[in-house]
Motif scaffolding. Structure first.
Motif, PDB file in Angstrom:
ATOM      1  N   ASP A 248     -41.279  78.580  33.996  1.00  0.00           N
ATOM      2  CA  ASP A 248     -40.387  78.669  35.155  1.00  0.00           C
ATOM      3  C   ASP A 248     -38.944  78.989  34.773  1.00  0.00           C
ATOM      4  O   ASP A 248     -38.056  78.962  35.622  1.00  0.00           O
ATOM      5  CB  ASP A 248     -40.419  77.361  35.946  1.00  0.00           C
ATOM      6  N   ARG A 260     -28.065  76.456  37.760  1.00  0.00           N
ATOM      7  CA  ARG A 260     -29.027  76.169  38.826  1.00  0.00           C
ATOM      8  C   ARG A 260     -30.365  75.700  38.249  1.00  0.00           C
ATOM      9  O   ARG A 260     -30.969  74.740  38.743  1.00  0.00           O
ATOM     10  CB  ARG A 260     -29.233  77.423  39.685  1.00  0.00           C
ATOM     11  N   TYR A 261     -30.806  76.356  37.165  1.00  0.00           N
ATOM     12  CA  TYR A 261     -32.069  75.983  36.518  1.00  0.00           C
ATOM     13  C   TYR A 261     -32.007  74.557  35.958  1.00  0.00           C
ATOM     14  O   TYR A 261     -32.935  73.764  36.135  1.00  0.00           O
ATOM     15  CB  TYR A 261     -32.368  76.983  35.397  1.00  0.00           C
ATOM     16  N   TYR A 263     -30.045  72.112  36.929  1.00  0.00           N
ATOM     17  CA  TYR A 263     -29.971  71.152  38.032  1.00  0.00           C
ATOM     18  C   TYR A 263     -31.339  70.958  38.679  1.00  0.00           C
ATOM     19  O   TYR A 263     -31.727  69.827  39.012  1.00  0.00           O
ATOM     20  CB  TYR A 263     -28.959  71.632  39.071  1.00  0.00           C
ATOM     21  N   GLN A 264     -32.088  72.036  38.841  1.00  0.00           N
ATOM     22  CA  GLN A 264     -33.419  71.941  39.442  1.00  0.00           C
ATOM     23  C   GLN A 264     -34.379  71.146  38.559  1.00  0.00           C
ATOM     24  O   GLN A 264     -35.226  70.400  39.065  1.00  0.00           O
ATOM     25  CB  GLN A 264     -33.990  73.341  39.688  1.00  0.00           C
ATOM     26  N   LYS A 265     -34.233  71.289  37.238  1.00  0.00           N
ATOM     27  CA  LYS A 265     -35.146  70.620  36.302  1.00  0.00           C
ATOM     28  C   LYS A 265     -34.755  69.172  36.040  1.00  0.00           C
ATOM     29  O   LYS A 265     -35.615  68.299  35.917  1.00  0.00           O
ATOM     30  CB  LYS A 265     -35.166  71.380  34.969  1.00  0.00           C
ATOM     31  N   GLY A 267     -31.556  67.529  37.383  1.00  0.00           N
ATOM     32  CA  GLY A 267     -30.555  66.916  38.241  1.00  0.00           C
ATOM     33  C   GLY A 267     -29.169  66.915  37.620  1.00  0.00           C
ATOM     34  O   GLY A 267     -28.922  67.542  36.578  1.00  0.00           O
TER      35      GLY A 267
END
Length: 312
Positions: A248, A260-261, A263-265, A267
């Motif tokens: 991903d 962004r990656y 933070y998505q993974k 936090g």
């Protein structure tokens, strides 16, 4: 006869002349020597553990230490030292001392305080470091620490560098240099600026008082520790240069897509993985470069004055 009243203009207190710290070829070599000493002692172990935690954001300090040791024993903590960290250290130390000293002098001559001079000197020195020496070297050091997670784990870093160059050219070898520049700009701006503010705090009203060795050491340590507020930039830099190939994970990462990656993974706290070893690294590095650099530059400056005025 009327008494005459004598008036006189208020006496103007002479301000000490702003002296430029001597920066010669000798001092540039000195900066390289200090930085190489720093990275060859405690610097690289802190760097390796910090990079591992930033790339493996689920690992604790204890896990990172055990995994690093499992990869190569004590030598595992010095991955990337030879030649990449030595190349980086032997060049960026001289770049930092030369650039920051020149900018600090110009800012002081413009009438600003030593705190502002330290801030601007650090910013300029950090940017100069990133775009002259650090982009390629930080990329290769990160390759050393993270390549075991890639399909090319058995390839040497020289081979990986060659393959990256073949595919992407110089831009590929400098992947993440924008994050490096932002990190170094904020790193040294904060380190030098906060160190100078702390020195001013110690001096109090006597702005010309010479600080003790303990006070100068403490000022450098405070500057190094508080400069780690920018850890998110370091985590972004490591992720951009990492050799991991998660399904991903975006292929063409930039500052914003990487943030962004992460933070998505992981936090918000994912941006502060590795901050503890980085504080240790930053304190040690700042003590070496600010306290050590100032001390040795002052020593050579005094020697130069003695040569010019042998009778004094």
């Amino acid at each position: 006869m009327a008494n005459s009243i004598e008036t006189s203009a208020p006496t103007k207190v002479a301000q000490p002349e702003i002296q430029k710290k001597a920066v010669s070829f000798q001092n540039i070599l000195l900066g390289a020597a200090i930085q190489t000493f720093e990275v060859s002692t405690l610097g690289q172990p802190f760097e390796v553990v910090k990079t591992h935690m930033a790339a493996n954001r689920g690992d604790s300090i204890a896990t990172s230490l055990s995994k690093t040791y499992a990869r190569g024993g004590i030598a595992g903590f010095y991955q990337g030292l030879i030649p990449w960290a030595w190349i980086e250290a032997s060049t960026k130390g001289g770049v930092l001392l030369f650039t920051s000293s020149e900018i600090e002098y110009r800012v002081r001559r413009a009438g600003l305080s030593s705190s502002w001079a330290g801030l601007f000197g650090g910013i300029g020195g950090g940017v100069a470091q990133a775009y002259t020496t650090m982009g390629f070297c930080t990329f290769m050091k990160t390759v050393e620490v993270t390549r075991h997670k890639s399909a090319d784990a058995n390839l040497s870093t020289w081979r990986i560098a060659y393959d990256v160059f073949q595919r992407e050219g110089i831009r590929g070898l400098n992947r993440g240099v924008s994050a490096v520049a932002l990190r170094q700009m904020t790193n040294w701006g904060s380190r030098l600026g906060i160190s100078r503010v702390t020195e001013s705090f110690f001096r109090g009203k006597d702005t010309t008082r010479k600080l003790s060795t303990a006070e100068r050491l403490m000022a450098s340590a405070v500057g190094g520790a508080l400069a780690c507020w920018n850890q998110p930039l370091e985590v972004i830099r490591v992720e951009m240069q990492s050799q991991s190939k998660a399904a991903d994970r975006p292929t063409n990462l930039n500052l914003f897509s990487t943030a962004r990656y992460i933070y998505q993974k992981n936090g918000f706290l994912g941006f502060y993985r590795g901050v503890t070893p980085r504080i240790g690294l930053s304190v040690y590095l700042t003590v070496c470069m600010v306290f050590g650099g100032d001390s040795i530059k002052a020593y050579f400056s005094e020697k130069q004055k003695q040569k010019q005025n042998p009778n004094h």
